[in-house]
Design a protein around this motif. Structure first.
Motif, PDB file in Angstrom:
ATOM      1  N   ALA A 208       3.677  -9.719  -9.872  1.00 54.92           N
ATOM      2  CA  ALA A 208       5.360  -9.831 -10.624  1.00 54.92           C
ATOM      3  C   ALA A 208       5.739  -8.902 -10.566  1.00 54.92           C
ATOM      4  N   ALA A 209       6.420  -7.574 -10.905  1.00 55.47           N
ATOM      5  CA  ALA A 209       7.334  -6.491 -10.803  1.00 55.47           C
ATOM      6  C   ALA A 209       7.218  -6.173  -9.213  1.00 55.47           C
ATOM      7  N   PHE A 210       5.834  -5.858  -8.422  1.00 55.23           N
ATOM      8  CA  PHE A 210       5.504  -5.267  -7.300  1.00 55.23           C
ATOM      9  C   PHE A 210       6.143  -6.117  -6.190  1.00 55.23           C
ATOM     10  N   GLY A 211       6.331  -7.589  -6.235  1.00 54.20           N
ATOM     11  CA  GLY A 211       6.917  -8.892  -5.434  1.00 54.20           C
ATOM     12  C   GLY A 211       8.357  -8.389  -5.282  1.00 54.20           C
ATOM     13  N   GLU A 212       8.752  -8.242  -6.608  1.00 51.87           N
ATOM     14  CA  GLU A 212      10.117  -8.169  -7.200  1.00 51.87           C
ATOM     15  C   GLU A 212      10.533  -7.005  -6.329  1.00 51.87           C
TER      16      GLU A 212
ATOM     17  N   THR B 231      10.378  -7.731  -2.287  1.00 47.95           N
ATOM     18  CA  THR B 231      11.627  -8.331  -1.773  1.00 47.95           C
ATOM     19  C   THR B 231      12.936  -7.440  -1.925  1.00 47.95           C
ATOM     20  N   ARG B 232      13.515  -6.491  -3.030  1.00 48.64           N
ATOM     21  CA  ARG B 232      14.201  -5.633  -3.260  1.00 48.64           C
ATOM     22  C   ARG B 232      14.812  -5.231  -2.067  1.00 48.64           C
ATOM     23  N   ALA B 233      13.952  -4.355  -1.282  1.00 47.98           N
ATOM     24  CA  ALA B 233      13.080  -3.476  -0.748  1.00 47.98           C
ATOM     25  C   ALA B 233      13.874  -3.969   0.818  1.00 47.98           C
ATOM     26  N   GLU B 234      12.987  -4.991   1.069  1.00 44.49           N
ATOM     27  CA  GLU B 234      13.348  -6.262   2.485  1.00 44.49           C
ATOM     28  C   GLU B 234      14.246  -6.639   2.541  1.00 44.49           C
ATOM     29  N   GLU B 235      15.414  -7.623   1.747  1.00 49.75           N
ATOM     30  CA  GLU B 235      16.235  -7.176   1.331  1.00 49.75           C
ATOM     31  C   GLU B 235      17.789  -6.303   2.007  1.00 49.75           C
TER      32      GLU B 235
ATOM     33  N   ARG C 104       0.816  -1.089   0.120  1.00 48.39           N
ATOM     34  CA  ARG C 104      -0.229  -0.021   0.336  1.00 48.39           C
ATOM     35  C   ARG C 104       0.766   1.575  -0.193  1.00 48.39           C
ATOM     36  N   ASN C 105       1.971   1.264   0.785  1.00 45.91           N
ATOM     37  CA  ASN C 105       3.382   2.453   0.970  1.00 45.91           C
ATOM     38  C   ASN C 105       3.338   2.548  -0.318  1.00 45.91           C
ATOM     39  N   LEU C 106       3.935   1.658  -1.387  1.00 47.41           N
ATOM     40  CA  LEU C 106       4.241   1.776  -2.770  1.00 47.41           C
ATOM     41  C   LEU C 106       3.423   2.575  -3.768  1.00 47.41           C
ATOM     42  N   LEU C 107       2.073   1.616  -3.363  1.00 49.04           N
ATOM     43  CA  LEU C 107       1.259   2.186  -4.640  1.00 49.04           C
ATOM     44  C   LEU C 107       1.122   3.763  -3.752  1.00 49.04           C
TER      45      LEU C 107
END
Length: 233
Positions: free
Chosen positions: A81-85, A88-92, A3-6
């Protein structure tokens, strides 16, 4: 986080569209100022998620298509899929930063413990007596409400909160603060002024109540215990 991303994406899209215009909009009316504040908050949220390299041109294109009612250029499946990637990158990235912060804070605590006058308790709390009150002064219990003057800093000296700068002490229940404060307050006597260094696990740990306090921060407080108000119960 999605939600924050959007939400932040919307804000950055607006910023990009503004940047493409001939001049920046004025921020004189309440609507303009409120709109700017919403965008500012959303942008800050995106940055806190570690997403500072989003393609703002693509964001602007998505905003334009949405406002014009055009058909989406990317399928829903590909968007998910793009939001998932991206997540994931942000969490890493956040995990890496957390590990680095823990290592730096551990080194800071070790070095600080070696300074003259610093006392380290069994829990890892560190304090230094700056000024002592009456040796027979009262000590708070966990059920008490106390009056305190304080200034909170990060290890680099950044002030994130200060009753001293506001010129107003705060009354608070001993049981209602972070564990490091609960312990320190019960060790102090009325009139004491201490410098208290609180490990992250006795403060906010990986969470944070404010963007001014990064995850896993060691917190340094100048604290003065002004008085104790007994709990009526």
């Amino acid at each position: 986080m999605k939600r924050n991303l959007l939400a932040a994406s919307v804000a950055l899209s607006i910023f990009t569209l503004v940047g493409c215009s001939e001049k920046e909009p004025e921020l004189t009316t309440s609507i303009q100022q409120a709109s700017y504040g919403i965008g500012l908050n959303m942008g800050q949220s995106l940055l806190q998620d570690g997403l500072d390299d989003v393609d703002t041109q693509a964001l602007a294109l998505g905003m334009q298509d949405a406002l014009s009612g055009s058909e989406a250029r990317v399928s829903e499946k590909d968007l998910i899929a793009a939001f998932g990637e991206l997540q994931t990158r942000a969490e890493e990235r956040a995990n890496t930063q957390n590990v680095e912060a823990l290592e730096a804070n551990t080194a800071y605590l070790v070095e600080n413990a070696e300074r003259d006058g610093v006392i380290t308790t069994e829990s890892g709390l560190q304090y230094e007596v700056i000024e002592s009150g009456d040796a027979d002064g009262a000590q708070p219990k966990v059920s008490d409400v106390v009056s305190v003057h304080y200034e909170g800093k990060l290890t680099d000296g950044t002030v994130f909160d200060s009753s001293i700068s506001r010129g107003e002490p705060i009354d608070l229940p001993v049981s209602g603060v972070i564990p490091g404060w609960v312990e320190a307050l019960q060790l102090m006597r009325v009139g004491d002024k201490w410098k208290v260094t609180i490990p992250s696990d006795l403060a906010y740990g990986p969470g944070s109540p404010s963007p001014l306090i990064p995850p896993n921060s060691v917190l340094v407080f100048d604290m003065e215990l002004l008085g104790i108000q007994q709990d009526e119960e």
